[in-house]
Design an enzyme around this catalytic site. Structure first.
Site, PDB file in Angstrom:
ATOM      1  N   ASN A 175      -4.839  -4.506  -0.562  1.00 25.88           N
ATOM      2  CA  ASN A 175      -3.898  -4.077  -1.601  1.00 25.88           C
ATOM      3  C   ASN A 175      -3.516  -5.186  -2.573  1.00 25.88           C
ATOM      4  O   ASN A 175      -2.894  -4.926  -3.588  1.00 25.88           O
ATOM      5  CB  ASN A 175      -2.628  -3.509  -0.966  1.00 25.88           C
ATOM      6  CG  ASN A 175      -1.984  -4.485  -0.017  1.00 25.88           C
ATOM      7  OD1 ASN A 175      -2.572  -4.842   0.988  1.00 25.88           O
ATOM      8  ND2 ASN A 175      -0.792  -4.940  -0.332  1.00 25.88           N
TER       9      ASN A 175
ATOM     10  N   CYS B 105       8.299  -8.587  -1.031  1.00 25.34           N
ATOM     11  CA  CYS B 105       8.672  -8.010   0.266  1.00 25.34           C
ATOM     12  C   CYS B 105       9.596  -6.829   0.020  1.00 25.34           C
ATOM     13  O   CYS B 105       9.854  -6.459  -1.118  1.00 25.34           O
ATOM     14  CB  CYS B 105       9.317  -9.053   1.156  1.00 25.34           C
ATOM     15  SG  CYS B 105      10.944  -9.520   0.581  1.00 25.34           S
TER      16      CYS B 105
HETATM   17  N1  PLP Z   1      -0.837  -0.042   3.468  1.00 21.95           N
HETATM   18  C1  PLP Z   1      -1.285  -0.500   2.284  1.00 21.95           C
HETATM   19  C2  PLP Z   1      -2.652  -1.122   2.202  1.00 21.95           C
HETATM   20  C3  PLP Z   1      -0.492  -0.379   1.147  1.00 21.95           C
HETATM   21  O1  PLP Z   1      -0.953  -0.826  -0.027  1.00 21.95           O
HETATM   22  C4  PLP Z   1       0.793   0.222   1.266  1.00 21.95           C
HETATM   23  C5  PLP Z   1       1.696   0.309   0.099  1.00 21.95           C
HETATM   24  O2  PLP Z   1       1.693  -0.520  -0.786  1.00 21.95           O
HETATM   25  C6  PLP Z   1       1.214   0.689   2.523  1.00 21.95           C
HETATM   26  C7  PLP Z   1       0.364   0.529   3.603  1.00 21.95           C
HETATM   27  C8  PLP Z   1       2.537   1.370   2.694  1.00 21.95           C
HETATM   28  O3  PLP Z   1       2.476   2.635   2.050  1.00 21.95           O
HETATM   29  P1  PLP Z   1       3.714   3.600   1.861  1.00 21.95           P
HETATM   30  O4  PLP Z   1       4.402   3.138   0.624  1.00 21.95           O
HETATM   31  O5  PLP Z   1       3.123   4.973   1.672  1.00 21.95           O
HETATM   32  O6  PLP Z   1       4.552   3.528   3.076  1.00 21.95           O
END
Ligand code: PLP
Length: 397
Positions: free
Chosen positions: A167, A335
């Protein structure tokens, strides 16, 4: 140019004309998806758990249709889809389930570049004595280090957590190969596909992962809806809640998420091609305007809408404040409190601190145009160059 609006408590519409290039953080809801959400809220408002009447039946069938649409996009079984409030909740459910079905403590292997939603859940479980973590190292492009993966698997693991794509820097992971290697060692795999869904081919039937994680708001669906796709998951394994009450489903959000998936199935490939071209243009333009610009992540295997750069000598918080109201981008490592912390991803990549302190994450999306890209390139370059000249001599670059 993107035109987004902010609805205040008084319902005053205040247009924001900044170019939005923070699509890894979240995406605007596609108007076609919003139309479905509104219709479901206003007209198809039945309780999907209360199937004793026509309203409940229609709501339940909307949820079933959404499962079909997710399954269709991802080559999964509709019966394996569990809707959640987003990826974070899906991750917590999956890890809790894995803890519940293995002998204590769960031996969990995590790549060092996983999202905090995975890392924090595992660390919490470890503090409670329910998990023992081993860390999988990455290289300077955020790619999994094969020898680290091998030695972690050799040491004995119950659950391996890897993302389909990162991400922050957008690096894409060889998840099929990782699942195969984990399977040879008898380990389950959790794939966090939050950033990858619709943006790269994913066939869950072929993949054979125990848990796959998705979120609606990364693919132009609403916030507060996501999914765990798992052939092994059962609520009863975590809480012993066999036959207990199930929460009333968020039918409008679920139906909208389902439709967002259908749109991705129809348009995702073409969209990814278009965005990769625009991203490459932006990268070249920025490189021409900013001396010594560094591109982070694996350029050869990267999400099509991702551009992650460092501009040593220009602290990113100052650059972002110069861009406020003009171009919305991020550092990618904020964060939960919104504060900027040094990115754990870039630290795991062992990048120099000057790269970490000056990193910028840029994410293109469905409404991004060539004009947006040109405007953003000029604004971002100007901000970096201004900040560099005001900090020159002050920072040890
Ligand atoms: N995992 C990844 C790779 C993400 O980019 C994100 C959100 O930025 C999340 C988990 C958490 O997602 P959510 O906002 O739907 O809880």
């Amino acid at each position: 140019m993107n035109e987004h609006t902010f609805v205040s408590r008084q319902s005053t519409l205040v247009p924001v004309s900044a170019v939005y290039l923070d699509h890894h953080a979240t995406t605007p809801v596609d108007p076609r998806v919003a139309e479905i959400a509104i219709r479901m809220m206003v007209e198809e408002f039945g309780n999907a758990n209360g199937v004793e009447n026509i309203h409940g039946e229609r709501a339940a069938s909307a949820v079933a249709q959404a499962k079909d649409r997710l399954a269709q996009l991802l080559g999964a079984e509709p019966g394996d889809v569990y809707f959640t409030s987003g990826s974070t909740e899906a991750i917590q459910l999956a890890i809790s389930h894995s803890i519940g079905t293995h002998c204590d403590p769960l031996r969990i292997a995590i790549s060092r570049v996983e999202h905090k939603a995975v890392i924090d859940t595992a660390l919490h479980a470890e503090r409670l004595g329910m998990a023992a973590i081993s860390w999988i190292d990455v290289d300077d492009k955020a790619q999994i280090d094969p020898s680290s993966l091998r030695s972690v698997l050799k040491g004995g693991v119950d659950l391996v957590c890897v993302m389909a794509a990162n991400n922050e820097v957008g690096t894409i992971y060889p998840i099929a190969e990782i699942v195969r290697k984990a399977d040879e060692r008898g380990a389950d795999v959790l794939i966090d596909a939050t950033q990858a869904i619709g943006r790269m081919p994913l066939n869950l039937e072929d993949l054979g992962a125990a848990y796959v994680i998705l979120s609606g708001h990364k693919i132009y669906g609403p916030k507060g809806v996501g999914a765990l796709i798992s052939p092994v998951f059962e609520y009863a394994s975590i809480f012993g809640l066999q036959g207990a009450h199930h929460p009333t489903p968020n039918v409008s959000g679920i139906a909208a998420f389902g439709y967002a998936c259908e749109l991705m199935a129809l348009e995702g490939e073409a969209e990814s091609r278009r965005l990769a071209q625009l991203r490459d243009q932006l990268q070249e333009r920025l490189k021409s305007l900013v001396a010594g610009l560094i591109v982070n992540g694996a350029e050869s295997a990267r999400l099509p809408h991702n551009l992650h750069v460092s501009a040593p000598g220009a602290p990113n918080d100052v650059v972002l404040s110069r861009l406020r109201g003009k171009v919305s981008i991020s550092t990618g490592s904020a964060c939960n409190t919104g504060a900027q912390e040094p990115s754990h991803v870039l630290r795991a990549m062992r990048l120099p601190h000057t790269y970490i302190d000056s990193c910028l994450r840029i994410g293109l999306g469905r409404t991004t145009t060539a004009t947006d890209v040109e405007r953003a390139a000029v604004e971002i370059a100007e901000a970096i160059n201004d900040v560099r000249s005001s900090f020159s001599g002050v920072l040890d670059v």
